[in-house]
Write a protein that holds these residues in place. Structure first.
Motif, short mmCIF file in Angstrom:
data_model
loop_
_atom_site.label_atom_id
_atom_site.label_comp_id
_atom_site.label_asym_id
_atom_site.label_seq_id
_atom_site.Cartn_x
_atom_site.Cartn_y
_atom_site.Cartn_z
N PRO A 222 12.47 11.21 -6.33
CA PRO A 222 13.67 12.00 -6.03
C PRO A 222 14.77 11.20 -5.31
CG PRO A 222 11.68 13.20 -5.44
CD PRO A 222 11.25 11.81 -5.77
N ASP A 223 14.38 10.22 -4.49
CA ASP A 223 15.35 9.50 -3.67
C ASP A 223 15.83 8.20 -4.33
OD1 ASP A 223 16.89 9.48 -1.35
OD2 ASP A 223 15.51 8.15 -0.30
N ALA A 224 15.72 8.11 -5.65
CA ALA A 224 16.03 6.86 -6.35
C ALA A 224 17.46 6.40 -6.13
CB ALA A 224 15.78 7.04 -7.85
N ILE A 225 18.41 7.32 -6.01
CA ILE A 225 19.81 6.93 -5.84
C ILE A 225 20.02 6.21 -4.52
CG2 ILE A 225 22.16 7.80 -5.57
CD1 ILE A 225 21.46 9.98 -7.58
N ASN A 226 19.44 6.74 -3.45
CA ASN A 226 19.58 6.08 -2.14
C ASN A 226 18.84 4.74 -2.11
OD1 ASN A 226 21.20 7.99 -0.86
ND2 ASN A 226 19.45 9.25 -0.29
N LEU A 227 17.70 4.66 -2.77
CA LEU A 227 16.99 3.38 -2.85
C LEU A 227 17.83 2.35 -3.60
CD1 LEU A 227 13.29 4.43 -3.67
CD2 LEU A 227 14.42 4.25 -1.46
N SER A 228 18.47 2.79 -4.66
CA SER A 228 19.31 1.88 -5.45
C SER A 228 20.51 1.41 -4.62
CB SER A 228 19.81 2.58 -6.72
OG SER A 228 18.72 2.93 -7.56
N LYS A 229 21.11 2.31 -3.87
CA LYS A 229 22.24 1.93 -3.01
C LYS A 229 21.80 0.89 -1.97
CE LYS A 229 24.92 6.24 -3.28
NZ LYS A 229 25.39 7.44 -2.52
N ALA A 230 20.61 1.07 -1.42
CA ALA A 230 20.09 0.12 -0.42
C ALA A 230 19.89 -1.25 -1.04
CB ALA A 230 18.79 0.64 0.17
N LEU A 231 19.35 -1.28 -2.26
CA LEU A 231 19.13 -2.56 -2.94
C LEU A 231 20.46 -3.23 -3.30
CD1 LEU A 231 16.13 -1.68 -5.28
CD2 LEU A 231 16.09 -3.08 -3.23
N LEU A 232 21.41 -2.45 -3.75
CA LEU A 232 22.72 -3.01 -4.11
C LEU A 232 23.43 -3.59 -2.88
CD1 LEU A 232 23.93 -0.29 -6.63
CD2 LEU A 232 23.41 -2.68 -7.17
N SER A 233 23.25 -2.95 -1.73
CA SER A 233 23.87 -3.47 -0.50
C SER A 233 23.21 -4.77 -0.06
CB SER A 233 23.78 -2.43 0.62
OG SER A 233 22.43 -2.27 1.06
N ALA A 234 21.93 -4.94 -0.41
CA ALA A 234 21.20 -6.17 -0.03
C ALA A 234 21.35 -7.27 -1.06
CB ALA A 234 19.71 -5.85 0.17
N ASP A 235 21.96 -6.95 -2.21
CA ASP A 235 22.03 -7.92 -3.32
C ASP A 235 22.73 -9.23 -2.95
OD1 ASP A 235 21.45 -8.77 -5.88
OD2 ASP A 235 23.28 -7.92 -6.76
N LYS B 150 0.82 -1.22 0.00
CA LYS B 150 0.00 0.00 0.00
C LYS B 150 0.85 1.27 0.00
CE LYS B 150 -3.58 -2.70 0.49
NZ LYS B 150 -4.39 -3.06 -0.69
N LYS B 151 1.92 1.27 -0.82
CA LYS B 151 2.83 2.41 -0.88
C LYS B 151 2.73 3.08 -2.24
CE LYS B 151 5.30 2.03 3.04
NZ LYS B 151 5.57 3.13 3.98
N LYS B 152 2.41 4.37 -2.25
CA LYS B 152 2.50 5.14 -3.48
C LYS B 152 3.97 5.31 -3.83
CE LYS B 152 0.25 8.55 -1.67
NZ LYS B 152 -0.41 9.86 -1.49
N VAL B 153 4.26 5.61 -5.10
CA VAL B 153 5.65 5.76 -5.52
C VAL B 153 6.37 6.79 -4.66
CG1 VAL B 153 7.14 6.50 -7.41
CG2 VAL B 153 5.21 5.00 -7.88
N SER B 154 5.68 7.86 -4.33
CA SER B 154 6.28 8.93 -3.51
C SER B 154 6.62 8.45 -2.10
CB SER B 154 5.34 10.13 -3.43
OG SER B 154 4.09 9.76 -2.86
N GLU B 155 6.05 7.29 -1.70
CA GLU B 155 6.29 6.77 -0.35
C GLU B 155 7.32 5.63 -0.31
OE1 GLU B 155 1.78 7.61 1.40
OE2 GLU B 155 2.29 5.63 0.61
N TRP B 156 7.86 5.26 -1.46
CA TRP B 156 8.87 4.21 -1.48
C TRP B 156 10.10 4.69 -0.72
CZ3 TRP B 156 8.96 2.15 -7.26
CH2 TRP B 156 7.70 1.62 -7.56
N ASP B 157 10.59 3.86 0.19
CA ASP B 157 11.77 4.22 0.98
C ASP B 157 12.72 3.03 1.04
OD1 ASP B 157 10.98 2.47 3.24
OD2 ASP B 157 9.39 3.94 3.53
N THR B 158 13.91 3.25 1.59
CA THR B 158 14.93 2.20 1.59
C THR B 158 14.49 0.96 2.34
OG1 THR B 158 16.00 3.23 3.52
CG2 THR B 158 16.82 3.84 1.34
N LYS B 159 13.84 1.13 3.48
CA LYS B 159 13.40 -0.02 4.28
C LYS B 159 12.38 -0.85 3.51
CE LYS B 159 11.30 -1.17 8.77
NZ LYS B 159 10.06 -1.81 8.30
N THR B 160 11.41 -0.17 2.87
CA THR B 160 10.34 -0.88 2.18
C THR B 160 10.85 -1.63 0.95
OG1 THR B 160 8.78 0.83 2.91
CG2 THR B 160 8.04 -0.65 1.17
N VAL B 161 11.71 -0.98 0.16
CA VAL B 161 12.18 -1.65 -1.06
C VAL B 161 13.06 -2.85 -0.71
CG1 VAL B 161 11.97 0.41 -2.49
CG2 VAL B 161 14.16 -0.09 -1.37
#
Length: 273
Positions: free
Chosen positions: A99-112, A48-59
């Motif tokens: 706007p926060d796509a770079i930090n979200l990407s960093k979080a995903l790469l660290s979890a890869d 139940k997250k809008k795109v504007s609400e996507w954050d590092t923890k959720t992704v």
């Protein structure tokens, strides 16, 4: 399909996939479509997250708790999943939606690395289950055709018993995970996994006896008690009734089984007590 008040995700996904096909070819574009559709649907519809609400923890939760358990992704392997998602996040960023796509990407790469390890583990479990089922089927087919396989042969009985134990373990665990999808975190699911493991490894092989559905329900009930979601002495609580209803068994039978199974378990620190 996915919807978002601020973003037309259908349109953005379609444009992203067109770019993927141009850059990487049709096959990889089709695979990317599956990945970003699953990822976006889980975040928007399940979380139940809008795109504007996507954050590092959720992704990261979406990646580790949902994507890693998706059968088609398990079979394909996890190598391309995070890079595709990161490219999609950057696509949304370039179009002014994230706007926060770079930090979200960093979080995903660290979890890869952990994601790939979980994919590999899930793939082994699926392969093991498939091999066990095939082995049992072949034994039964030979026996029905009057072949040389003798079910009274000690080696056959041992193999069959071992295979049955593995099948029961896997099926009980799958049913527990399916029920635990309703919880907001993995505490109960992880506790169930430990309980199934300890019961499966017990010298008396208790999982070989009794109704597997009742075992699944009792294990979940026990895990919920350990996580303080069901308080002892409350008569089972609404959650206990929900578990029993889900498995179509009597609440009293489930509570009795949960109590009886404790003799096979030693106190540990993997669940709250």
């Amino acid at each position: 399909m996915i919807s978002d008040r601020a973003v037309d995700l259908k349109k953005e996904i379609s444009e992203f996939i067109k770019d993927e096909i141009l850059l990487h070819g049709t096959e990889r574009g089709d695979r990317a479509a599956i990945i970003v559709n699953d990822f976006s649907t889980i975040l928007c519809e399940d979380y139940k997250k809008k795109v504007s609400e996507w954050d590092t923890k959720t992704v990261k939760e979406c990646l580790m708790n949902e994507m890693a358990d998706t059968p088609c992704i398990i079979r394909e392997g996890g190598g391309v999943v995070v890079p595709v998602i990161c490219r999609f996040l950057l696509h949304l960023h370039e179009h002014g939606h994230l706007p926060d796509a770079i930090n979200l990407s960093k979080a995903l790469l660290s979890a890869d690395p952990a994601f790939k390890a979980k994919i590999a583990s899930n793939e082994k479990e699926l392969d093991l289950f498939a091999n066990v089922v095939l082995d049992l089927f072949l034994h039964q087919t030979v026996e029905m055709k009057g072949g040389d396989t003798n079910p009274d042969n000690p080696s056959f009985s041992t193999t069959l018993s071992t295979n049955e134990s593995t099948i029961r373990k896997v099926m009980i665990r799958l049913r527990c995970d399916e029920f635990c999808d309703r919880f907001s975190d993995d505490r109960v699911s992880e506790c169930c996994a430990h309980l199934v493991r300890d019961l499966a490894n017990h010298p008396e092989s208790p999982l070989l006896r009794g109704d597997p559905l009742l075992w699944s329900a009792a294990i979940i009930y026990n895990a919920c008690q350990r996580e303080n979601l069901i308080r002892r002495g409350t008569g089972g609580s609404h959650l206990g009734e929900e578990i029993a209803l889900n498995f179509d068994i009597k609440l009293s039978s489930m509570r009795s089984k949960a109590l009886a199974m404790k003799k096979y378990l030693a106190p540990t620190d993997y669940c709250r007590n």
